[in-house]
Design an enzyme around this catalytic site. Sequence first.
Site, PDB file in Angstrom:
ATOM      1  CB  SER A 122       5.854  17.386  -0.251  1.00  0.00           C
ATOM      2  OG  SER A 122       6.068  16.139   0.373  1.00  0.00           O
ATOM      3  CD  GLU A 240       2.043   8.841   4.161  1.00  0.00           C
ATOM      4  OE1 GLU A 240       1.755   9.428   3.101  1.00  0.00           O
ATOM      5  OE2 GLU A 240       3.075   9.089   4.813  1.00  0.00           O
TER       6      GLU A 240
END
Length: 386
Positions: A122, A240
């Site tokens: 991110s 994830e």
Amino acid sequence: MDFAFGPEDEAFREEARGWLAEHLATGPAPTPRAWERELGTGGWIGLAWDPAHGTYGNRTTTLIGQVVWAEEYARSQAPVRLGHLGETLLAPTLLAHGTASQRDRFLPAVARGEDIWCQGYSEPGAGSDLAALRTSAVLTDGGGTYRISGQKIWTSYAHEADWCFLLARTTEGSRRHHGLSLLLVPMDQPGRIEVRPIRDMSGAADFNEVFFDGAEADVEHVVGGEGNGWRVAMDLLGRERGLSTLAQQIGFAAELEDVIRLALDTGAAAEPVTRDRIVRHWAQLQAMRWNALRTLGTAGDPGAPSVAKLLWGRWHQELGELAMLIRGPAATLGPAAWDADRPYELDALQRMFLFSRADTIHSGSDEIQRTVIAERVLGLPKEPRP
């Protein structure tokens, strides 16, 4: 579908439970790094790794065995894992996309609990829309290293990490999903990498923003080849959740028990509306567990991770709201509110309430998850994009 565990699974559960009880009962709590090394010595790191390329000193087990270990680890209230990003995200990605030299270089240290990894994905303006990232990596004149410039944000444990697996733009002028590469970057580069902690509403500072100013990465440490970063990164993100979701639900169950206990202690459990909300939360948690078990092994299914995230994000957020509603006006006070000699502190339910405010945003916002389901699963028309 039969969700029962077999005799071999229960035997493995007893072994895991016994080891955890023994190693958590001796003396003061270990430091996070010392605990990772202890897990590595016990062979508990990398249970899910594909043994086709070697075990790197760890043991392997079946998918159900991995579920058992995840549940027992959460149930024992063992320390939060500092090395889970290296074990559950990087390692399977190297096994699937890395070279033999990359696997031999990095996996043994992860299996021993020595190297700690963080994830550089991110960025400001490129969170849920990861393809908008701007961090660049340019080959040096000699061609042996990349020079990285840019900023990452919400980087868990960057202040502790030895290495970062980082998505950067290696093709100048490329846009969106094209021209990206996944690089393995050493974090010990003073003057070239700066880590700044981000303190959240609960007071914790596990997230960080990381600034790269000419940081170097070896050209041999590109995973999956230059320009293939988006495909590798998406495969990594698909890992994830899965098993981690089941372990997470053990923690959710403990928090729900605390909320029920609070409702009984305050008399709020006698109120029909409150009692109904508690029962609904219990039923939804069972459904989440069954869904997680049902979708184990569905790697490559774009809908399964998104559905799981939508379910638990909203559920956990609403549990925090319920806890504060039950507590009433006292929810705004810390345990030491009436003692001027003690610092203001939050209790576990207050921290849970504050932290869970971000549950519908982090790890992919609810809006993004719904878009994934709509476009990739249901085949609906894609949203207009600039």
